[in-house]
Design an enzyme around this catalytic site. Sequence first.
Site, PDB file in Angstrom:
ATOM      1  N   LYS A   1       0.837  -1.262   0.053  1.00  0.00           N
ATOM      2  CA  LYS A   1      -0.007   0.243   0.160  1.00  0.00           C
ATOM      3  C   LYS A   1       0.765   1.229  -0.002  1.00  0.00           C
ATOM      4  O   LYS A   1       0.458   2.330  -0.835  1.00  0.00           O
ATOM      5  CB  LYS A   1      -0.868   0.055   1.231  1.00  0.00           C
ATOM      6  CG  LYS A   1      -1.891  -1.044   0.911  1.00  0.00           C
ATOM      7  CD  LYS A   1      -2.974  -0.945   1.899  1.00  0.00           C
ATOM      8  CE  LYS A   1      -4.502  -1.792   1.455  1.00  0.00           C
ATOM      9  NZ  LYS A   1      -5.196  -2.417   2.081  1.00  0.00           N
TER      10      LYS A   1
ATOM     11  N   LYS B   1      -3.633  -7.427  -8.287  1.00  0.00           N
ATOM     12  CA  LYS B   1      -4.599  -7.995  -7.128  1.00  0.00           C
ATOM     13  C   LYS B   1      -5.869  -7.199  -7.146  1.00  0.00           C
ATOM     14  O   LYS B   1      -5.700  -5.743  -7.212  1.00  0.00           O
ATOM     15  CB  LYS B   1      -3.861  -8.127  -5.814  1.00  0.00           C
ATOM     16  CG  LYS B   1      -4.778  -8.761  -4.995  1.00  0.00           C
ATOM     17  CD  LYS B   1      -4.540  -8.403  -3.473  1.00  0.00           C
ATOM     18  CE  LYS B   1      -5.688  -7.539  -2.900  1.00  0.00           C
ATOM     19  NZ  LYS B   1      -6.097  -7.403  -1.628  1.00  0.00           N
TER      20      LYS B   1
ATOM     21  N   LYS C   1     -10.034  -2.673  -3.351  1.00  0.00           N
ATOM     22  CA  LYS C   1     -10.979  -1.395  -3.375  1.00  0.00           C
ATOM     23  C   LYS C   1      -9.940  -0.253  -3.521  1.00  0.00           C
ATOM     24  O   LYS C   1      -9.919   0.755  -4.020  1.00  0.00           O
ATOM     25  CB  LYS C   1     -11.659  -1.602  -1.905  1.00  0.00           C
ATOM     26  CG  LYS C   1     -12.588  -2.413  -2.028  1.00  0.00           C
ATOM     27  CD  LYS C   1     -13.595  -2.471  -0.821  1.00  0.00           C
ATOM     28  CE  LYS C   1     -13.844  -3.994  -0.348  1.00  0.00           C
ATOM     29  NZ  LYS C   1     -13.172  -4.234   0.868  1.00  0.00           N
TER      30      LYS C   1
HETATM   31  N1  AQP Z   1      -8.159  -9.755  -5.154  1.00  0.00           N
HETATM   32  C1  AQP Z   1      -8.581 -10.666  -4.045  1.00  0.00           C
HETATM   33  N2  AQP Z   1      -8.641 -12.021  -4.478  1.00  0.00           N
HETATM   34  C2  AQP Z   1      -9.171 -13.073  -3.493  1.00  0.00           C
HETATM   35  N3  AQP Z   1      -9.387 -12.556  -2.313  1.00  0.00           N
HETATM   36  C3  AQP Z   1      -9.473 -11.330  -1.943  1.00  0.00           C
HETATM   37  N4  AQP Z   1      -9.743 -10.616  -0.730  1.00  0.00           N
HETATM   38  C4  AQP Z   1      -9.595  -9.316  -1.179  1.00  0.00           C
HETATM   39  N5  AQP Z   1      -9.102  -8.783  -2.363  1.00  0.00           N
HETATM   40  C5  AQP Z   1      -8.986 -10.269  -2.945  1.00  0.00           C
HETATM   41  C6  AQP Z   1     -10.057 -11.191   0.438  1.00  0.00           C
HETATM   42  O1  AQP Z   1     -11.352 -10.543   0.662  1.00  0.00           O
HETATM   43  C7  AQP Z   1     -11.656 -10.647   2.147  1.00  0.00           C
HETATM   44  C8  AQP Z   1     -11.835  -9.349   2.691  1.00  0.00           C
HETATM   45  O2  AQP Z   1     -10.768  -8.415   2.350  1.00  0.00           O
HETATM   46  P1  AQP Z   1     -10.971  -6.818   2.925  1.00  0.00           P
HETATM   47  O3  AQP Z   1     -11.840  -6.026   2.189  1.00  0.00           O
HETATM   48  O4  AQP Z   1     -11.151  -7.033   4.445  1.00  0.00           O
HETATM   49  O5  AQP Z   1      -9.588  -6.437   3.006  1.00  0.00           O
HETATM   50  P2  AQP Z   1      -8.436  -6.333   1.716  1.00  0.00           P
HETATM   51  O6  AQP Z   1      -8.144  -7.793   1.761  1.00  0.00           O
HETATM   52  O7  AQP Z   1      -7.420  -5.559   2.003  1.00  0.00           O
HETATM   53  O8  AQP Z   1      -9.555  -6.182   0.471  1.00  0.00           O
HETATM   54  P3  AQP Z   1      -9.211  -4.728  -0.439  1.00  0.00           P
HETATM   55  O9  AQP Z   1     -10.276  -4.814  -1.742  1.00  0.00           O
HETATM   56  O10 AQP Z   1      -7.841  -5.126  -0.934  1.00  0.00           O
HETATM   57  O11 AQP Z   1      -9.506  -3.715   0.561  1.00  0.00           O
HETATM   58  P4  AQP Z   1      -8.719  -2.187   0.636  1.00  0.00           P
HETATM   59  O12 AQP Z   1      -8.215  -2.210  -0.609  1.00  0.00           O
HETATM   60  O13 AQP Z   1      -9.655  -1.722   1.079  1.00  0.00           O
HETATM   61  O14 AQP Z   1      -7.604  -2.626   1.460  1.00  0.00           O
HETATM   62  C9  AQP Z   1     -10.166 -10.944   2.609  1.00  0.00           C
HETATM   63  O15 AQP Z   1     -10.474 -12.593   2.914  1.00  0.00           O
HETATM   64  C10 AQP Z   1      -9.425 -10.838   1.237  1.00  0.00           C
HETATM   65  O16 AQP Z   1      -8.296 -12.008   1.525  1.00  0.00           O
END
Ligand code: AQP
Length: 328
Positions: A112, A194, A197
């Site tokens: 990040k 990947k 969000k």
């Molecule tokens: N690209 C992905 N492929 C598979 N699994 C994913 N997860 C997130 N992105 C992928 C899984 O979704 C669950 C919840 O994720 P989260 O929203 O709590 O946090 P994250 O992993 O950080 O998801 P984002 O979209 O990347 O959020 P931001 O950008 O806000 O930090 C988790 O089990 C994660 O593994």
Amino acid sequence: MTTFLSGIQPSGRPHLGNYFGAIRQHVASQEEDGEHFFFIADYHALTTVQDAEALRSNVREMAATYFALGLDPKRAVFFRQSDVPQVTEITWLLSCVTGMGLLERAHSFKDKTAKGIKPSVGLFTYPILMAADILAYDSTIVPVGKDQVQHVEMAQDMAGHFNAAFDSQVFVRPEYRLPETDALAKVPGSDGEKMSKSYGNDLWIFETGKRLKKAVGRILTDSRDPSEPKDPAGVLLVDFLALFLEDKELNEWREKIREGGANAPGYGHLKVRLIEAWEETFAPARARFEEYLADPAALDATLLVGAERARERASGVRDRAYLACGLR
Ligand code: AQP
């Protein structure tokens, strides 16, 4: 007893990665024996969402999404993270036994910041809060996508450090569980990185109609001619199709792309098939999502019932931890 636990941040709308990597596993796990705890990680989301109305509305959308996709609040304890203050109490205990070096090695934090996201202390200590989330319920299985594996391993380390420091067995060691294939464990975004969000390459699962067409239109392609034989592994649209199609059909598309020639599909054909499969997969849940969202008071009430059950469990674990380290 198996205790399943996982969470999701209400930092935006749930995307294909969240669904195939996590939510689908969470809902499916309800069929397995054991206890089930799933929560909306609103404390975590505060590291990125700093708009009260947006956060409140994201939380309700996330709850409506889970219910629409089949989460049954009678079978699973479903709640909001911030309704369980014991988690932040446990966070402090864990931060006192966690070295800075462990957090400095976190891939998610490094990725990040490398992408230019300005880190807050909250983003840096995120893995400690996540460990507390996991350990507060004596969780044994944590179904997550691949990006969260390291964080679950850190929770294992923190549990071990605390237990060793206070010569106790307070925290139960959790294990992560990934979806069945790599393609599901790390879903790519519209740019091939990947899906996330915070990277702006995410595609909302309930997108439909013109907006869905536009979203699919953003998926990265190149200027090669359809007739040119290509390795399907290098075609991002095929990775997206793999999320939706049965193996037989997927392999037929792959074969045509590999062969090239007059019958090979162009990227436009792949997009049309993707939109069709996407609508077919999510249309019924999307209709239920709208219904749940139309009754915010009912969503809030259901979350509060879950929170009560979650607090009950977490306060027992917190008491055990306080006793072990001399705070009681
Ligand atoms: N690209 C992905 N492929 C598979 N699994 C994913 N997860 C997130 N992105 C992928 C899984 O979704 C669950 C919840 O994720 P989260 O929203 O709590 O946090 P994250 O992993 O950080 O998801 P984002 O979209 O990347 O959020 P931001 O950008 O806000 O930090 C988790 O089990 C994660 O593994």
